[in-house]
Write an enzyme that holds these catalytic residues in place. Structure first.
Site, PDB file in Angstrom:
ATOM      1  N   SER A 146       0.866  -1.200   0.000  1.00 20.69           N
ATOM      2  CA  SER A 146       0.000   0.000   0.000  1.00 20.69           C
ATOM      3  C   SER A 146       0.889   1.232   0.000  1.00 20.69           C
ATOM      4  O   SER A 146       2.024   1.187   0.489  1.00 20.69           O
ATOM      5  CB  SER A 146      -0.847   0.015   1.274  1.00 20.69           C
ATOM      6  N   TYR A 159      -1.365  -0.634  10.436  1.00 20.37           N
ATOM      7  CA  TYR A 159      -1.534  -0.971   9.010  1.00 20.37           C
ATOM      8  C   TYR A 159      -0.322  -0.497   8.210  1.00 20.37           C
ATOM      9  O   TYR A 159       0.273  -1.257   7.434  1.00 20.37           O
ATOM     10  CB  TYR A 159      -2.814  -0.313   8.480  1.00 20.37           C
ATOM     11  N   LYS A 163       2.493  -2.864   6.126  1.00 22.29           N
ATOM     12  CA  LYS A 163       2.728  -2.788   4.676  1.00 22.29           C
ATOM     13  C   LYS A 163       4.185  -2.409   4.382  1.00 22.29           C
ATOM     14  O   LYS A 163       4.772  -2.895   3.405  1.00 22.29           O
ATOM     15  CB  LYS A 163       1.750  -1.800   4.039  1.00 22.29           C
TER      16      LYS A 163
END
Ligand SMILES: NC(=O)c1ccc[n+]([C@@H]2O[C@H](COP(=O)([O-])OP(=O)(O)OC[C@H]3O[C@@H](n4cnc5c(N)ncnc54)[C@H](OP(=O)(O)O)[C@@H]3O)[C@@H](O)[C@H]2O)c1
Length: 270
Positions: A146, A159, A163
């Site tokens: 991401s 998160y 990533k």
């Protein structure tokens, strides 16, 4: 005899996963080879059955598989079941992921661990299980990271870290496994409209504000990511490994353009 390429795609029932499956099917038709798609979701059900039917309509042989990738034994079992259905993998796409927001100041430990288990650890465990077959096929791995793994994303503490770690994990695998002929790359999507993000785009004002941030002038689609994955997985990218391909319409590089009052701005724009 037509060669059959076998691809396992996790998170296949999601917006990006479905688009990746369809892009791989389109690429197989263009390249004139047969495709066996092992499409994996977290659980069996109607959504997975519908996808398998759609992939068969698109010309692929398709098998629907279910596994909870936060659970290590499920990662190995999934690869084993895929291989029983379609033989050694030529392509492994680690796409399953979840983005639960949460600030690091008070993030529950369980959320941190679940995020890393799904977004990062599962890619390693799937790749480890698939490795012997990938050595035989000289296959390739593509993981979906991401833009949040490239720049700090306030409110997405775990998160973003998962990533960023996924990108480095794949670079690391690329170098450890290059001698076996296995290529490993990541794709980092920007703002993509999928079921994961749909709630945000239901607010027209927010959608317009987000769109205004994208140099290419639109929110991304699953197909944008699918095309990048299909290319990285193909022999056309046969000399590309350890790379992260950002698919974001230019948004992650756009920050400096937003600085107000910079020298020359009035002259250039006026
Ligand atoms: N959408 C975006 O803007 C965006 C931007 C950057 C990166 N990404 C990344 O792109 C990937 C796909 O995102 P998406 O937008 O397509 O998400 P999505 O529509 O919510 O789909 C998520 C997929 O992951 C599967 N999944 C969730 N938890 C799982 C688990 N514990 N075990 C196995 N599978 C599980 C889901 O399966 P079920 O259907 O069975 O639940 C579903 O197939 C993710 O890695 C995400 O982080 C998305």
């Amino acid at each position: 005899m037509t060669r059959t390429v076998h691809a396992l795609v996790t998170g296949a029932t999601g917006g990006i996963g479905r688009a990746i499956c369809l892009a791989l099917a389109a690429q197989a038709r263009r390249d004139g080879h047969a495709l066996h798609l092992s499409a994996a979701a977290s659980r069996p059900g109607e959504k997975l059955d519908r996808l398998v039917a759609e992939l068969r309509d698109a010309g692929a042989e398709a098998t629907g598989l279910a596994a909870d990738l936060t659970q290590p034994p499920d990662c190995a079992r999934l690869v084993d079941e895929a291989q029983r259905a379609g033989g050694d993998l030529d392509v492994l796409v680690c796409n399953a992921g979840a983005s639960g927001p949460g600030r690091l100041a008070d993030l529950p430990l369980a959320q941190w661990e679940r995020s890393f288990a799904l977004n990062t650890r599962s890619a390693w465990l799937l790749a480890q299980a698939a490795r012997p077959g990938l050595v035989r096929t000289r296959g390739s791995i593509v993981a979906i990271a991401s833009m949040s793994g490239l720049a700090p994303h306030p409110g997405y503490g775990a998160y973003a870290a998962t990533k960023a770690a996924l990108i480095m994990l794949c670079r690391q695998m690329a170098h450890e496994w290059a001698a076996d002929g296995i290529r490993v790359n990541t794709v980092s999507p920007g703002m993509i409209r999928t079921p994961l993000t749909e709630a945000v785009y239901q607010d027209e004002a927010v959608r317009a504000q987000r769109e205004a941030l994208v140099p290419l002038g639109r929110i991304g689609r699953g197909e944008d990511v699918g095309a990048a994955v299909a290319w990285l997985a193909s022999s056309a990218a046969g000399y590309v490994t350890g790379q992260n391909l950002t698919v974001d319409g230019g948004v992650a590089d756009h920050m400096l353009a937003l600085i107000p009052g910079r020298p020359g701005k009035a002259a250039v724009e006026g």
